[in-house]
Design an enzyme around this catalytic site. Sequence first.
Site, PDB file in Angstrom:
ATOM      1  N   ILE A 140      -5.052   5.269   4.722  1.00 40.27           N
ATOM      2  CA  ILE A 140      -4.256   6.506   4.660  1.00 40.27           C
ATOM      3  C   ILE A 140      -4.032   6.954   3.218  1.00 40.27           C
ATOM      4  CG2 ILE A 140      -1.920   5.502   4.555  1.00 40.27           C
ATOM      5  CD1 ILE A 140      -1.164   7.463   6.850  1.00 40.27           C
ATOM      6  N   ASN A 175      -5.872  -8.758   0.325  1.00 38.78           N
ATOM      7  CA  ASN A 175      -4.628  -9.229  -0.275  1.00 38.78           C
ATOM      8  C   ASN A 175      -3.988 -10.260   0.643  1.00 38.78           C
ATOM      9  OD1 ASN A 175      -4.562  -7.590  -2.657  1.00 38.78           O
ATOM     10  ND2 ASN A 175      -4.113  -5.840  -1.329  1.00 38.78           N
ATOM     11  N   GLY A 226       0.523  -8.842  -3.289  1.00 38.23           N
ATOM     12  CA  GLY A 226       1.161  -7.592  -2.868  1.00 38.23           C
ATOM     13  C   GLY A 226       0.739  -7.141  -1.482  1.00 38.23           C
ATOM     14  N   HIS A 243      -6.498  -8.063   6.941  1.00 42.07           N
ATOM     15  CA  HIS A 243      -7.435  -6.947   6.814  1.00 42.07           C
ATOM     16  C   HIS A 243      -8.255  -7.086   5.555  1.00 42.07           C
ATOM     17  CE1 HIS A 243      -3.571  -5.822   4.986  1.00 42.07           C
ATOM     18  NE2 HIS A 243      -4.261  -5.157   4.078  1.00 42.07           N
ATOM     19  N   HIS A 266     -10.274  -4.673   2.767  1.00 42.21           N
ATOM     20  CA  HIS A 266     -10.532  -3.327   2.243  1.00 42.21           C
ATOM     21  C   HIS A 266     -12.011  -3.237   1.864  1.00 42.21           C
ATOM     22  CE1 HIS A 266      -6.160  -2.384   1.216  1.00 42.21           C
ATOM     23  NE2 HIS A 266      -6.111  -3.706   1.351  1.00 42.21           N
TER      24      HIS A 266
HETATM   25  P1  5GP Z   1      -2.386  -4.327   1.679  1.00 42.49           P
HETATM   26  O1  5GP Z   1      -1.562  -4.053   0.456  1.00 42.49           O
HETATM   27  O2  5GP Z   1      -1.553  -4.900   2.784  1.00 42.49           O
HETATM   28  O3  5GP Z   1      -3.635  -5.108   1.383  1.00 42.49           O
HETATM   29  O4  5GP Z   1      -2.954  -2.912   2.129  1.00 42.49           O
HETATM   30  C1  5GP Z   1      -2.412  -2.168   3.164  1.00 42.49           C
HETATM   31  C2  5GP Z   1      -3.162  -0.842   3.194  1.00 42.49           C
HETATM   32  O5  5GP Z   1      -2.816  -0.186   4.385  1.00 42.49           O
HETATM   33  C3  5GP Z   1      -2.802   0.097   2.039  1.00 42.49           C
HETATM   34  O6  5GP Z   1      -3.990   0.420   1.313  1.00 42.49           O
HETATM   35  C4  5GP Z   1      -2.208   1.320   2.758  1.00 42.49           C
HETATM   36  O7  5GP Z   1      -2.562   2.544   2.151  1.00 42.49           O
HETATM   37  C5  5GP Z   1      -2.770   1.200   4.154  1.00 42.49           C
HETATM   38  N1  5GP Z   1      -1.912   1.764   5.195  1.00 42.49           N
HETATM   39  C6  5GP Z   1      -0.566   1.584   5.322  1.00 42.49           C
HETATM   40  N2  5GP Z   1      -0.118   2.245   6.407  1.00 42.49           N
HETATM   41  C7  5GP Z   1      -1.209   2.846   6.975  1.00 42.49           C
HETATM   42  C8  5GP Z   1      -1.366   3.666   8.124  1.00 42.49           C
HETATM   43  O8  5GP Z   1      -0.433   3.988   8.853  1.00 42.49           O
HETATM   44  N3  5GP Z   1      -2.626   4.107   8.396  1.00 42.49           N
HETATM   45  C9  5GP Z   1      -3.704   3.763   7.613  1.00 42.49           C
HETATM   46  N4  5GP Z   1      -4.893   4.258   7.967  1.00 42.49           N
HETATM   47  N5  5GP Z   1      -3.570   2.985   6.519  1.00 42.49           N
HETATM   48  C10 5GP Z   1      -2.345   2.530   6.204  1.00 42.49           C
END
Ligand code: 5GP
Length: 126
Positions: free
Chosen positions: A40, A97, A103, A110, A112
């Site tokens: 997002i 992550n 963070g 997941h 990226h």
């Molecule tokens: P993390 O920091 O946990 O590795 O990454 C979480 C990712 O999820 C972030 O890049 C953030 O932009 C994405 N994200 C958070 N909420 C949503 C959402 O509701 N929809 C989508 N498509 N991505 C999300």
Amino acid sequence: MPVTGLPPYDPANIFARILRREIPAKLVHEDDFALAFHDINPQAPVHVLVIPKGAYVSQADFASQASDAEIAGFWRAVATVAKALGLEAPGYRTLSNMGRDAGQEVPHFHVHIFGGKPLGRMVVVD
Ligand code: 5GP
């Protein structure tokens, strides 16, 4: 029980809700083991998230608790998605992550996938 320092799996986390189709996402791939959708808040021209369908809070949880079929299926999906996005030839980066110091925001494991331009240095540490 997750093996990480993270709390137990929260079925209300945002990616669990995307898996249940309770909130929308721009899907790019789905199979028996994984779902992939655009981030997002993209940090590159292409920024896609790949998540396993099972309830795993983190990489450590996934690696220790998931079946061999889930692990193989998930990692195959990551490569399949990158290829389908046209990133194999120019190249791409994967990142996951895990926990506080990285963070991690969303407590559903997941990966990226970043691509679409030269990505610069691998990691910037302040
Ligand atoms: P993390 O920091 O946990 O590795 O990454 C979480 C990712 O999820 C972030 O890049 C953030 O932009 C994405 N994200 C958070 N909420 C949503 C959402 O509701 N929809 C989508 N498509 N991505 C999300």
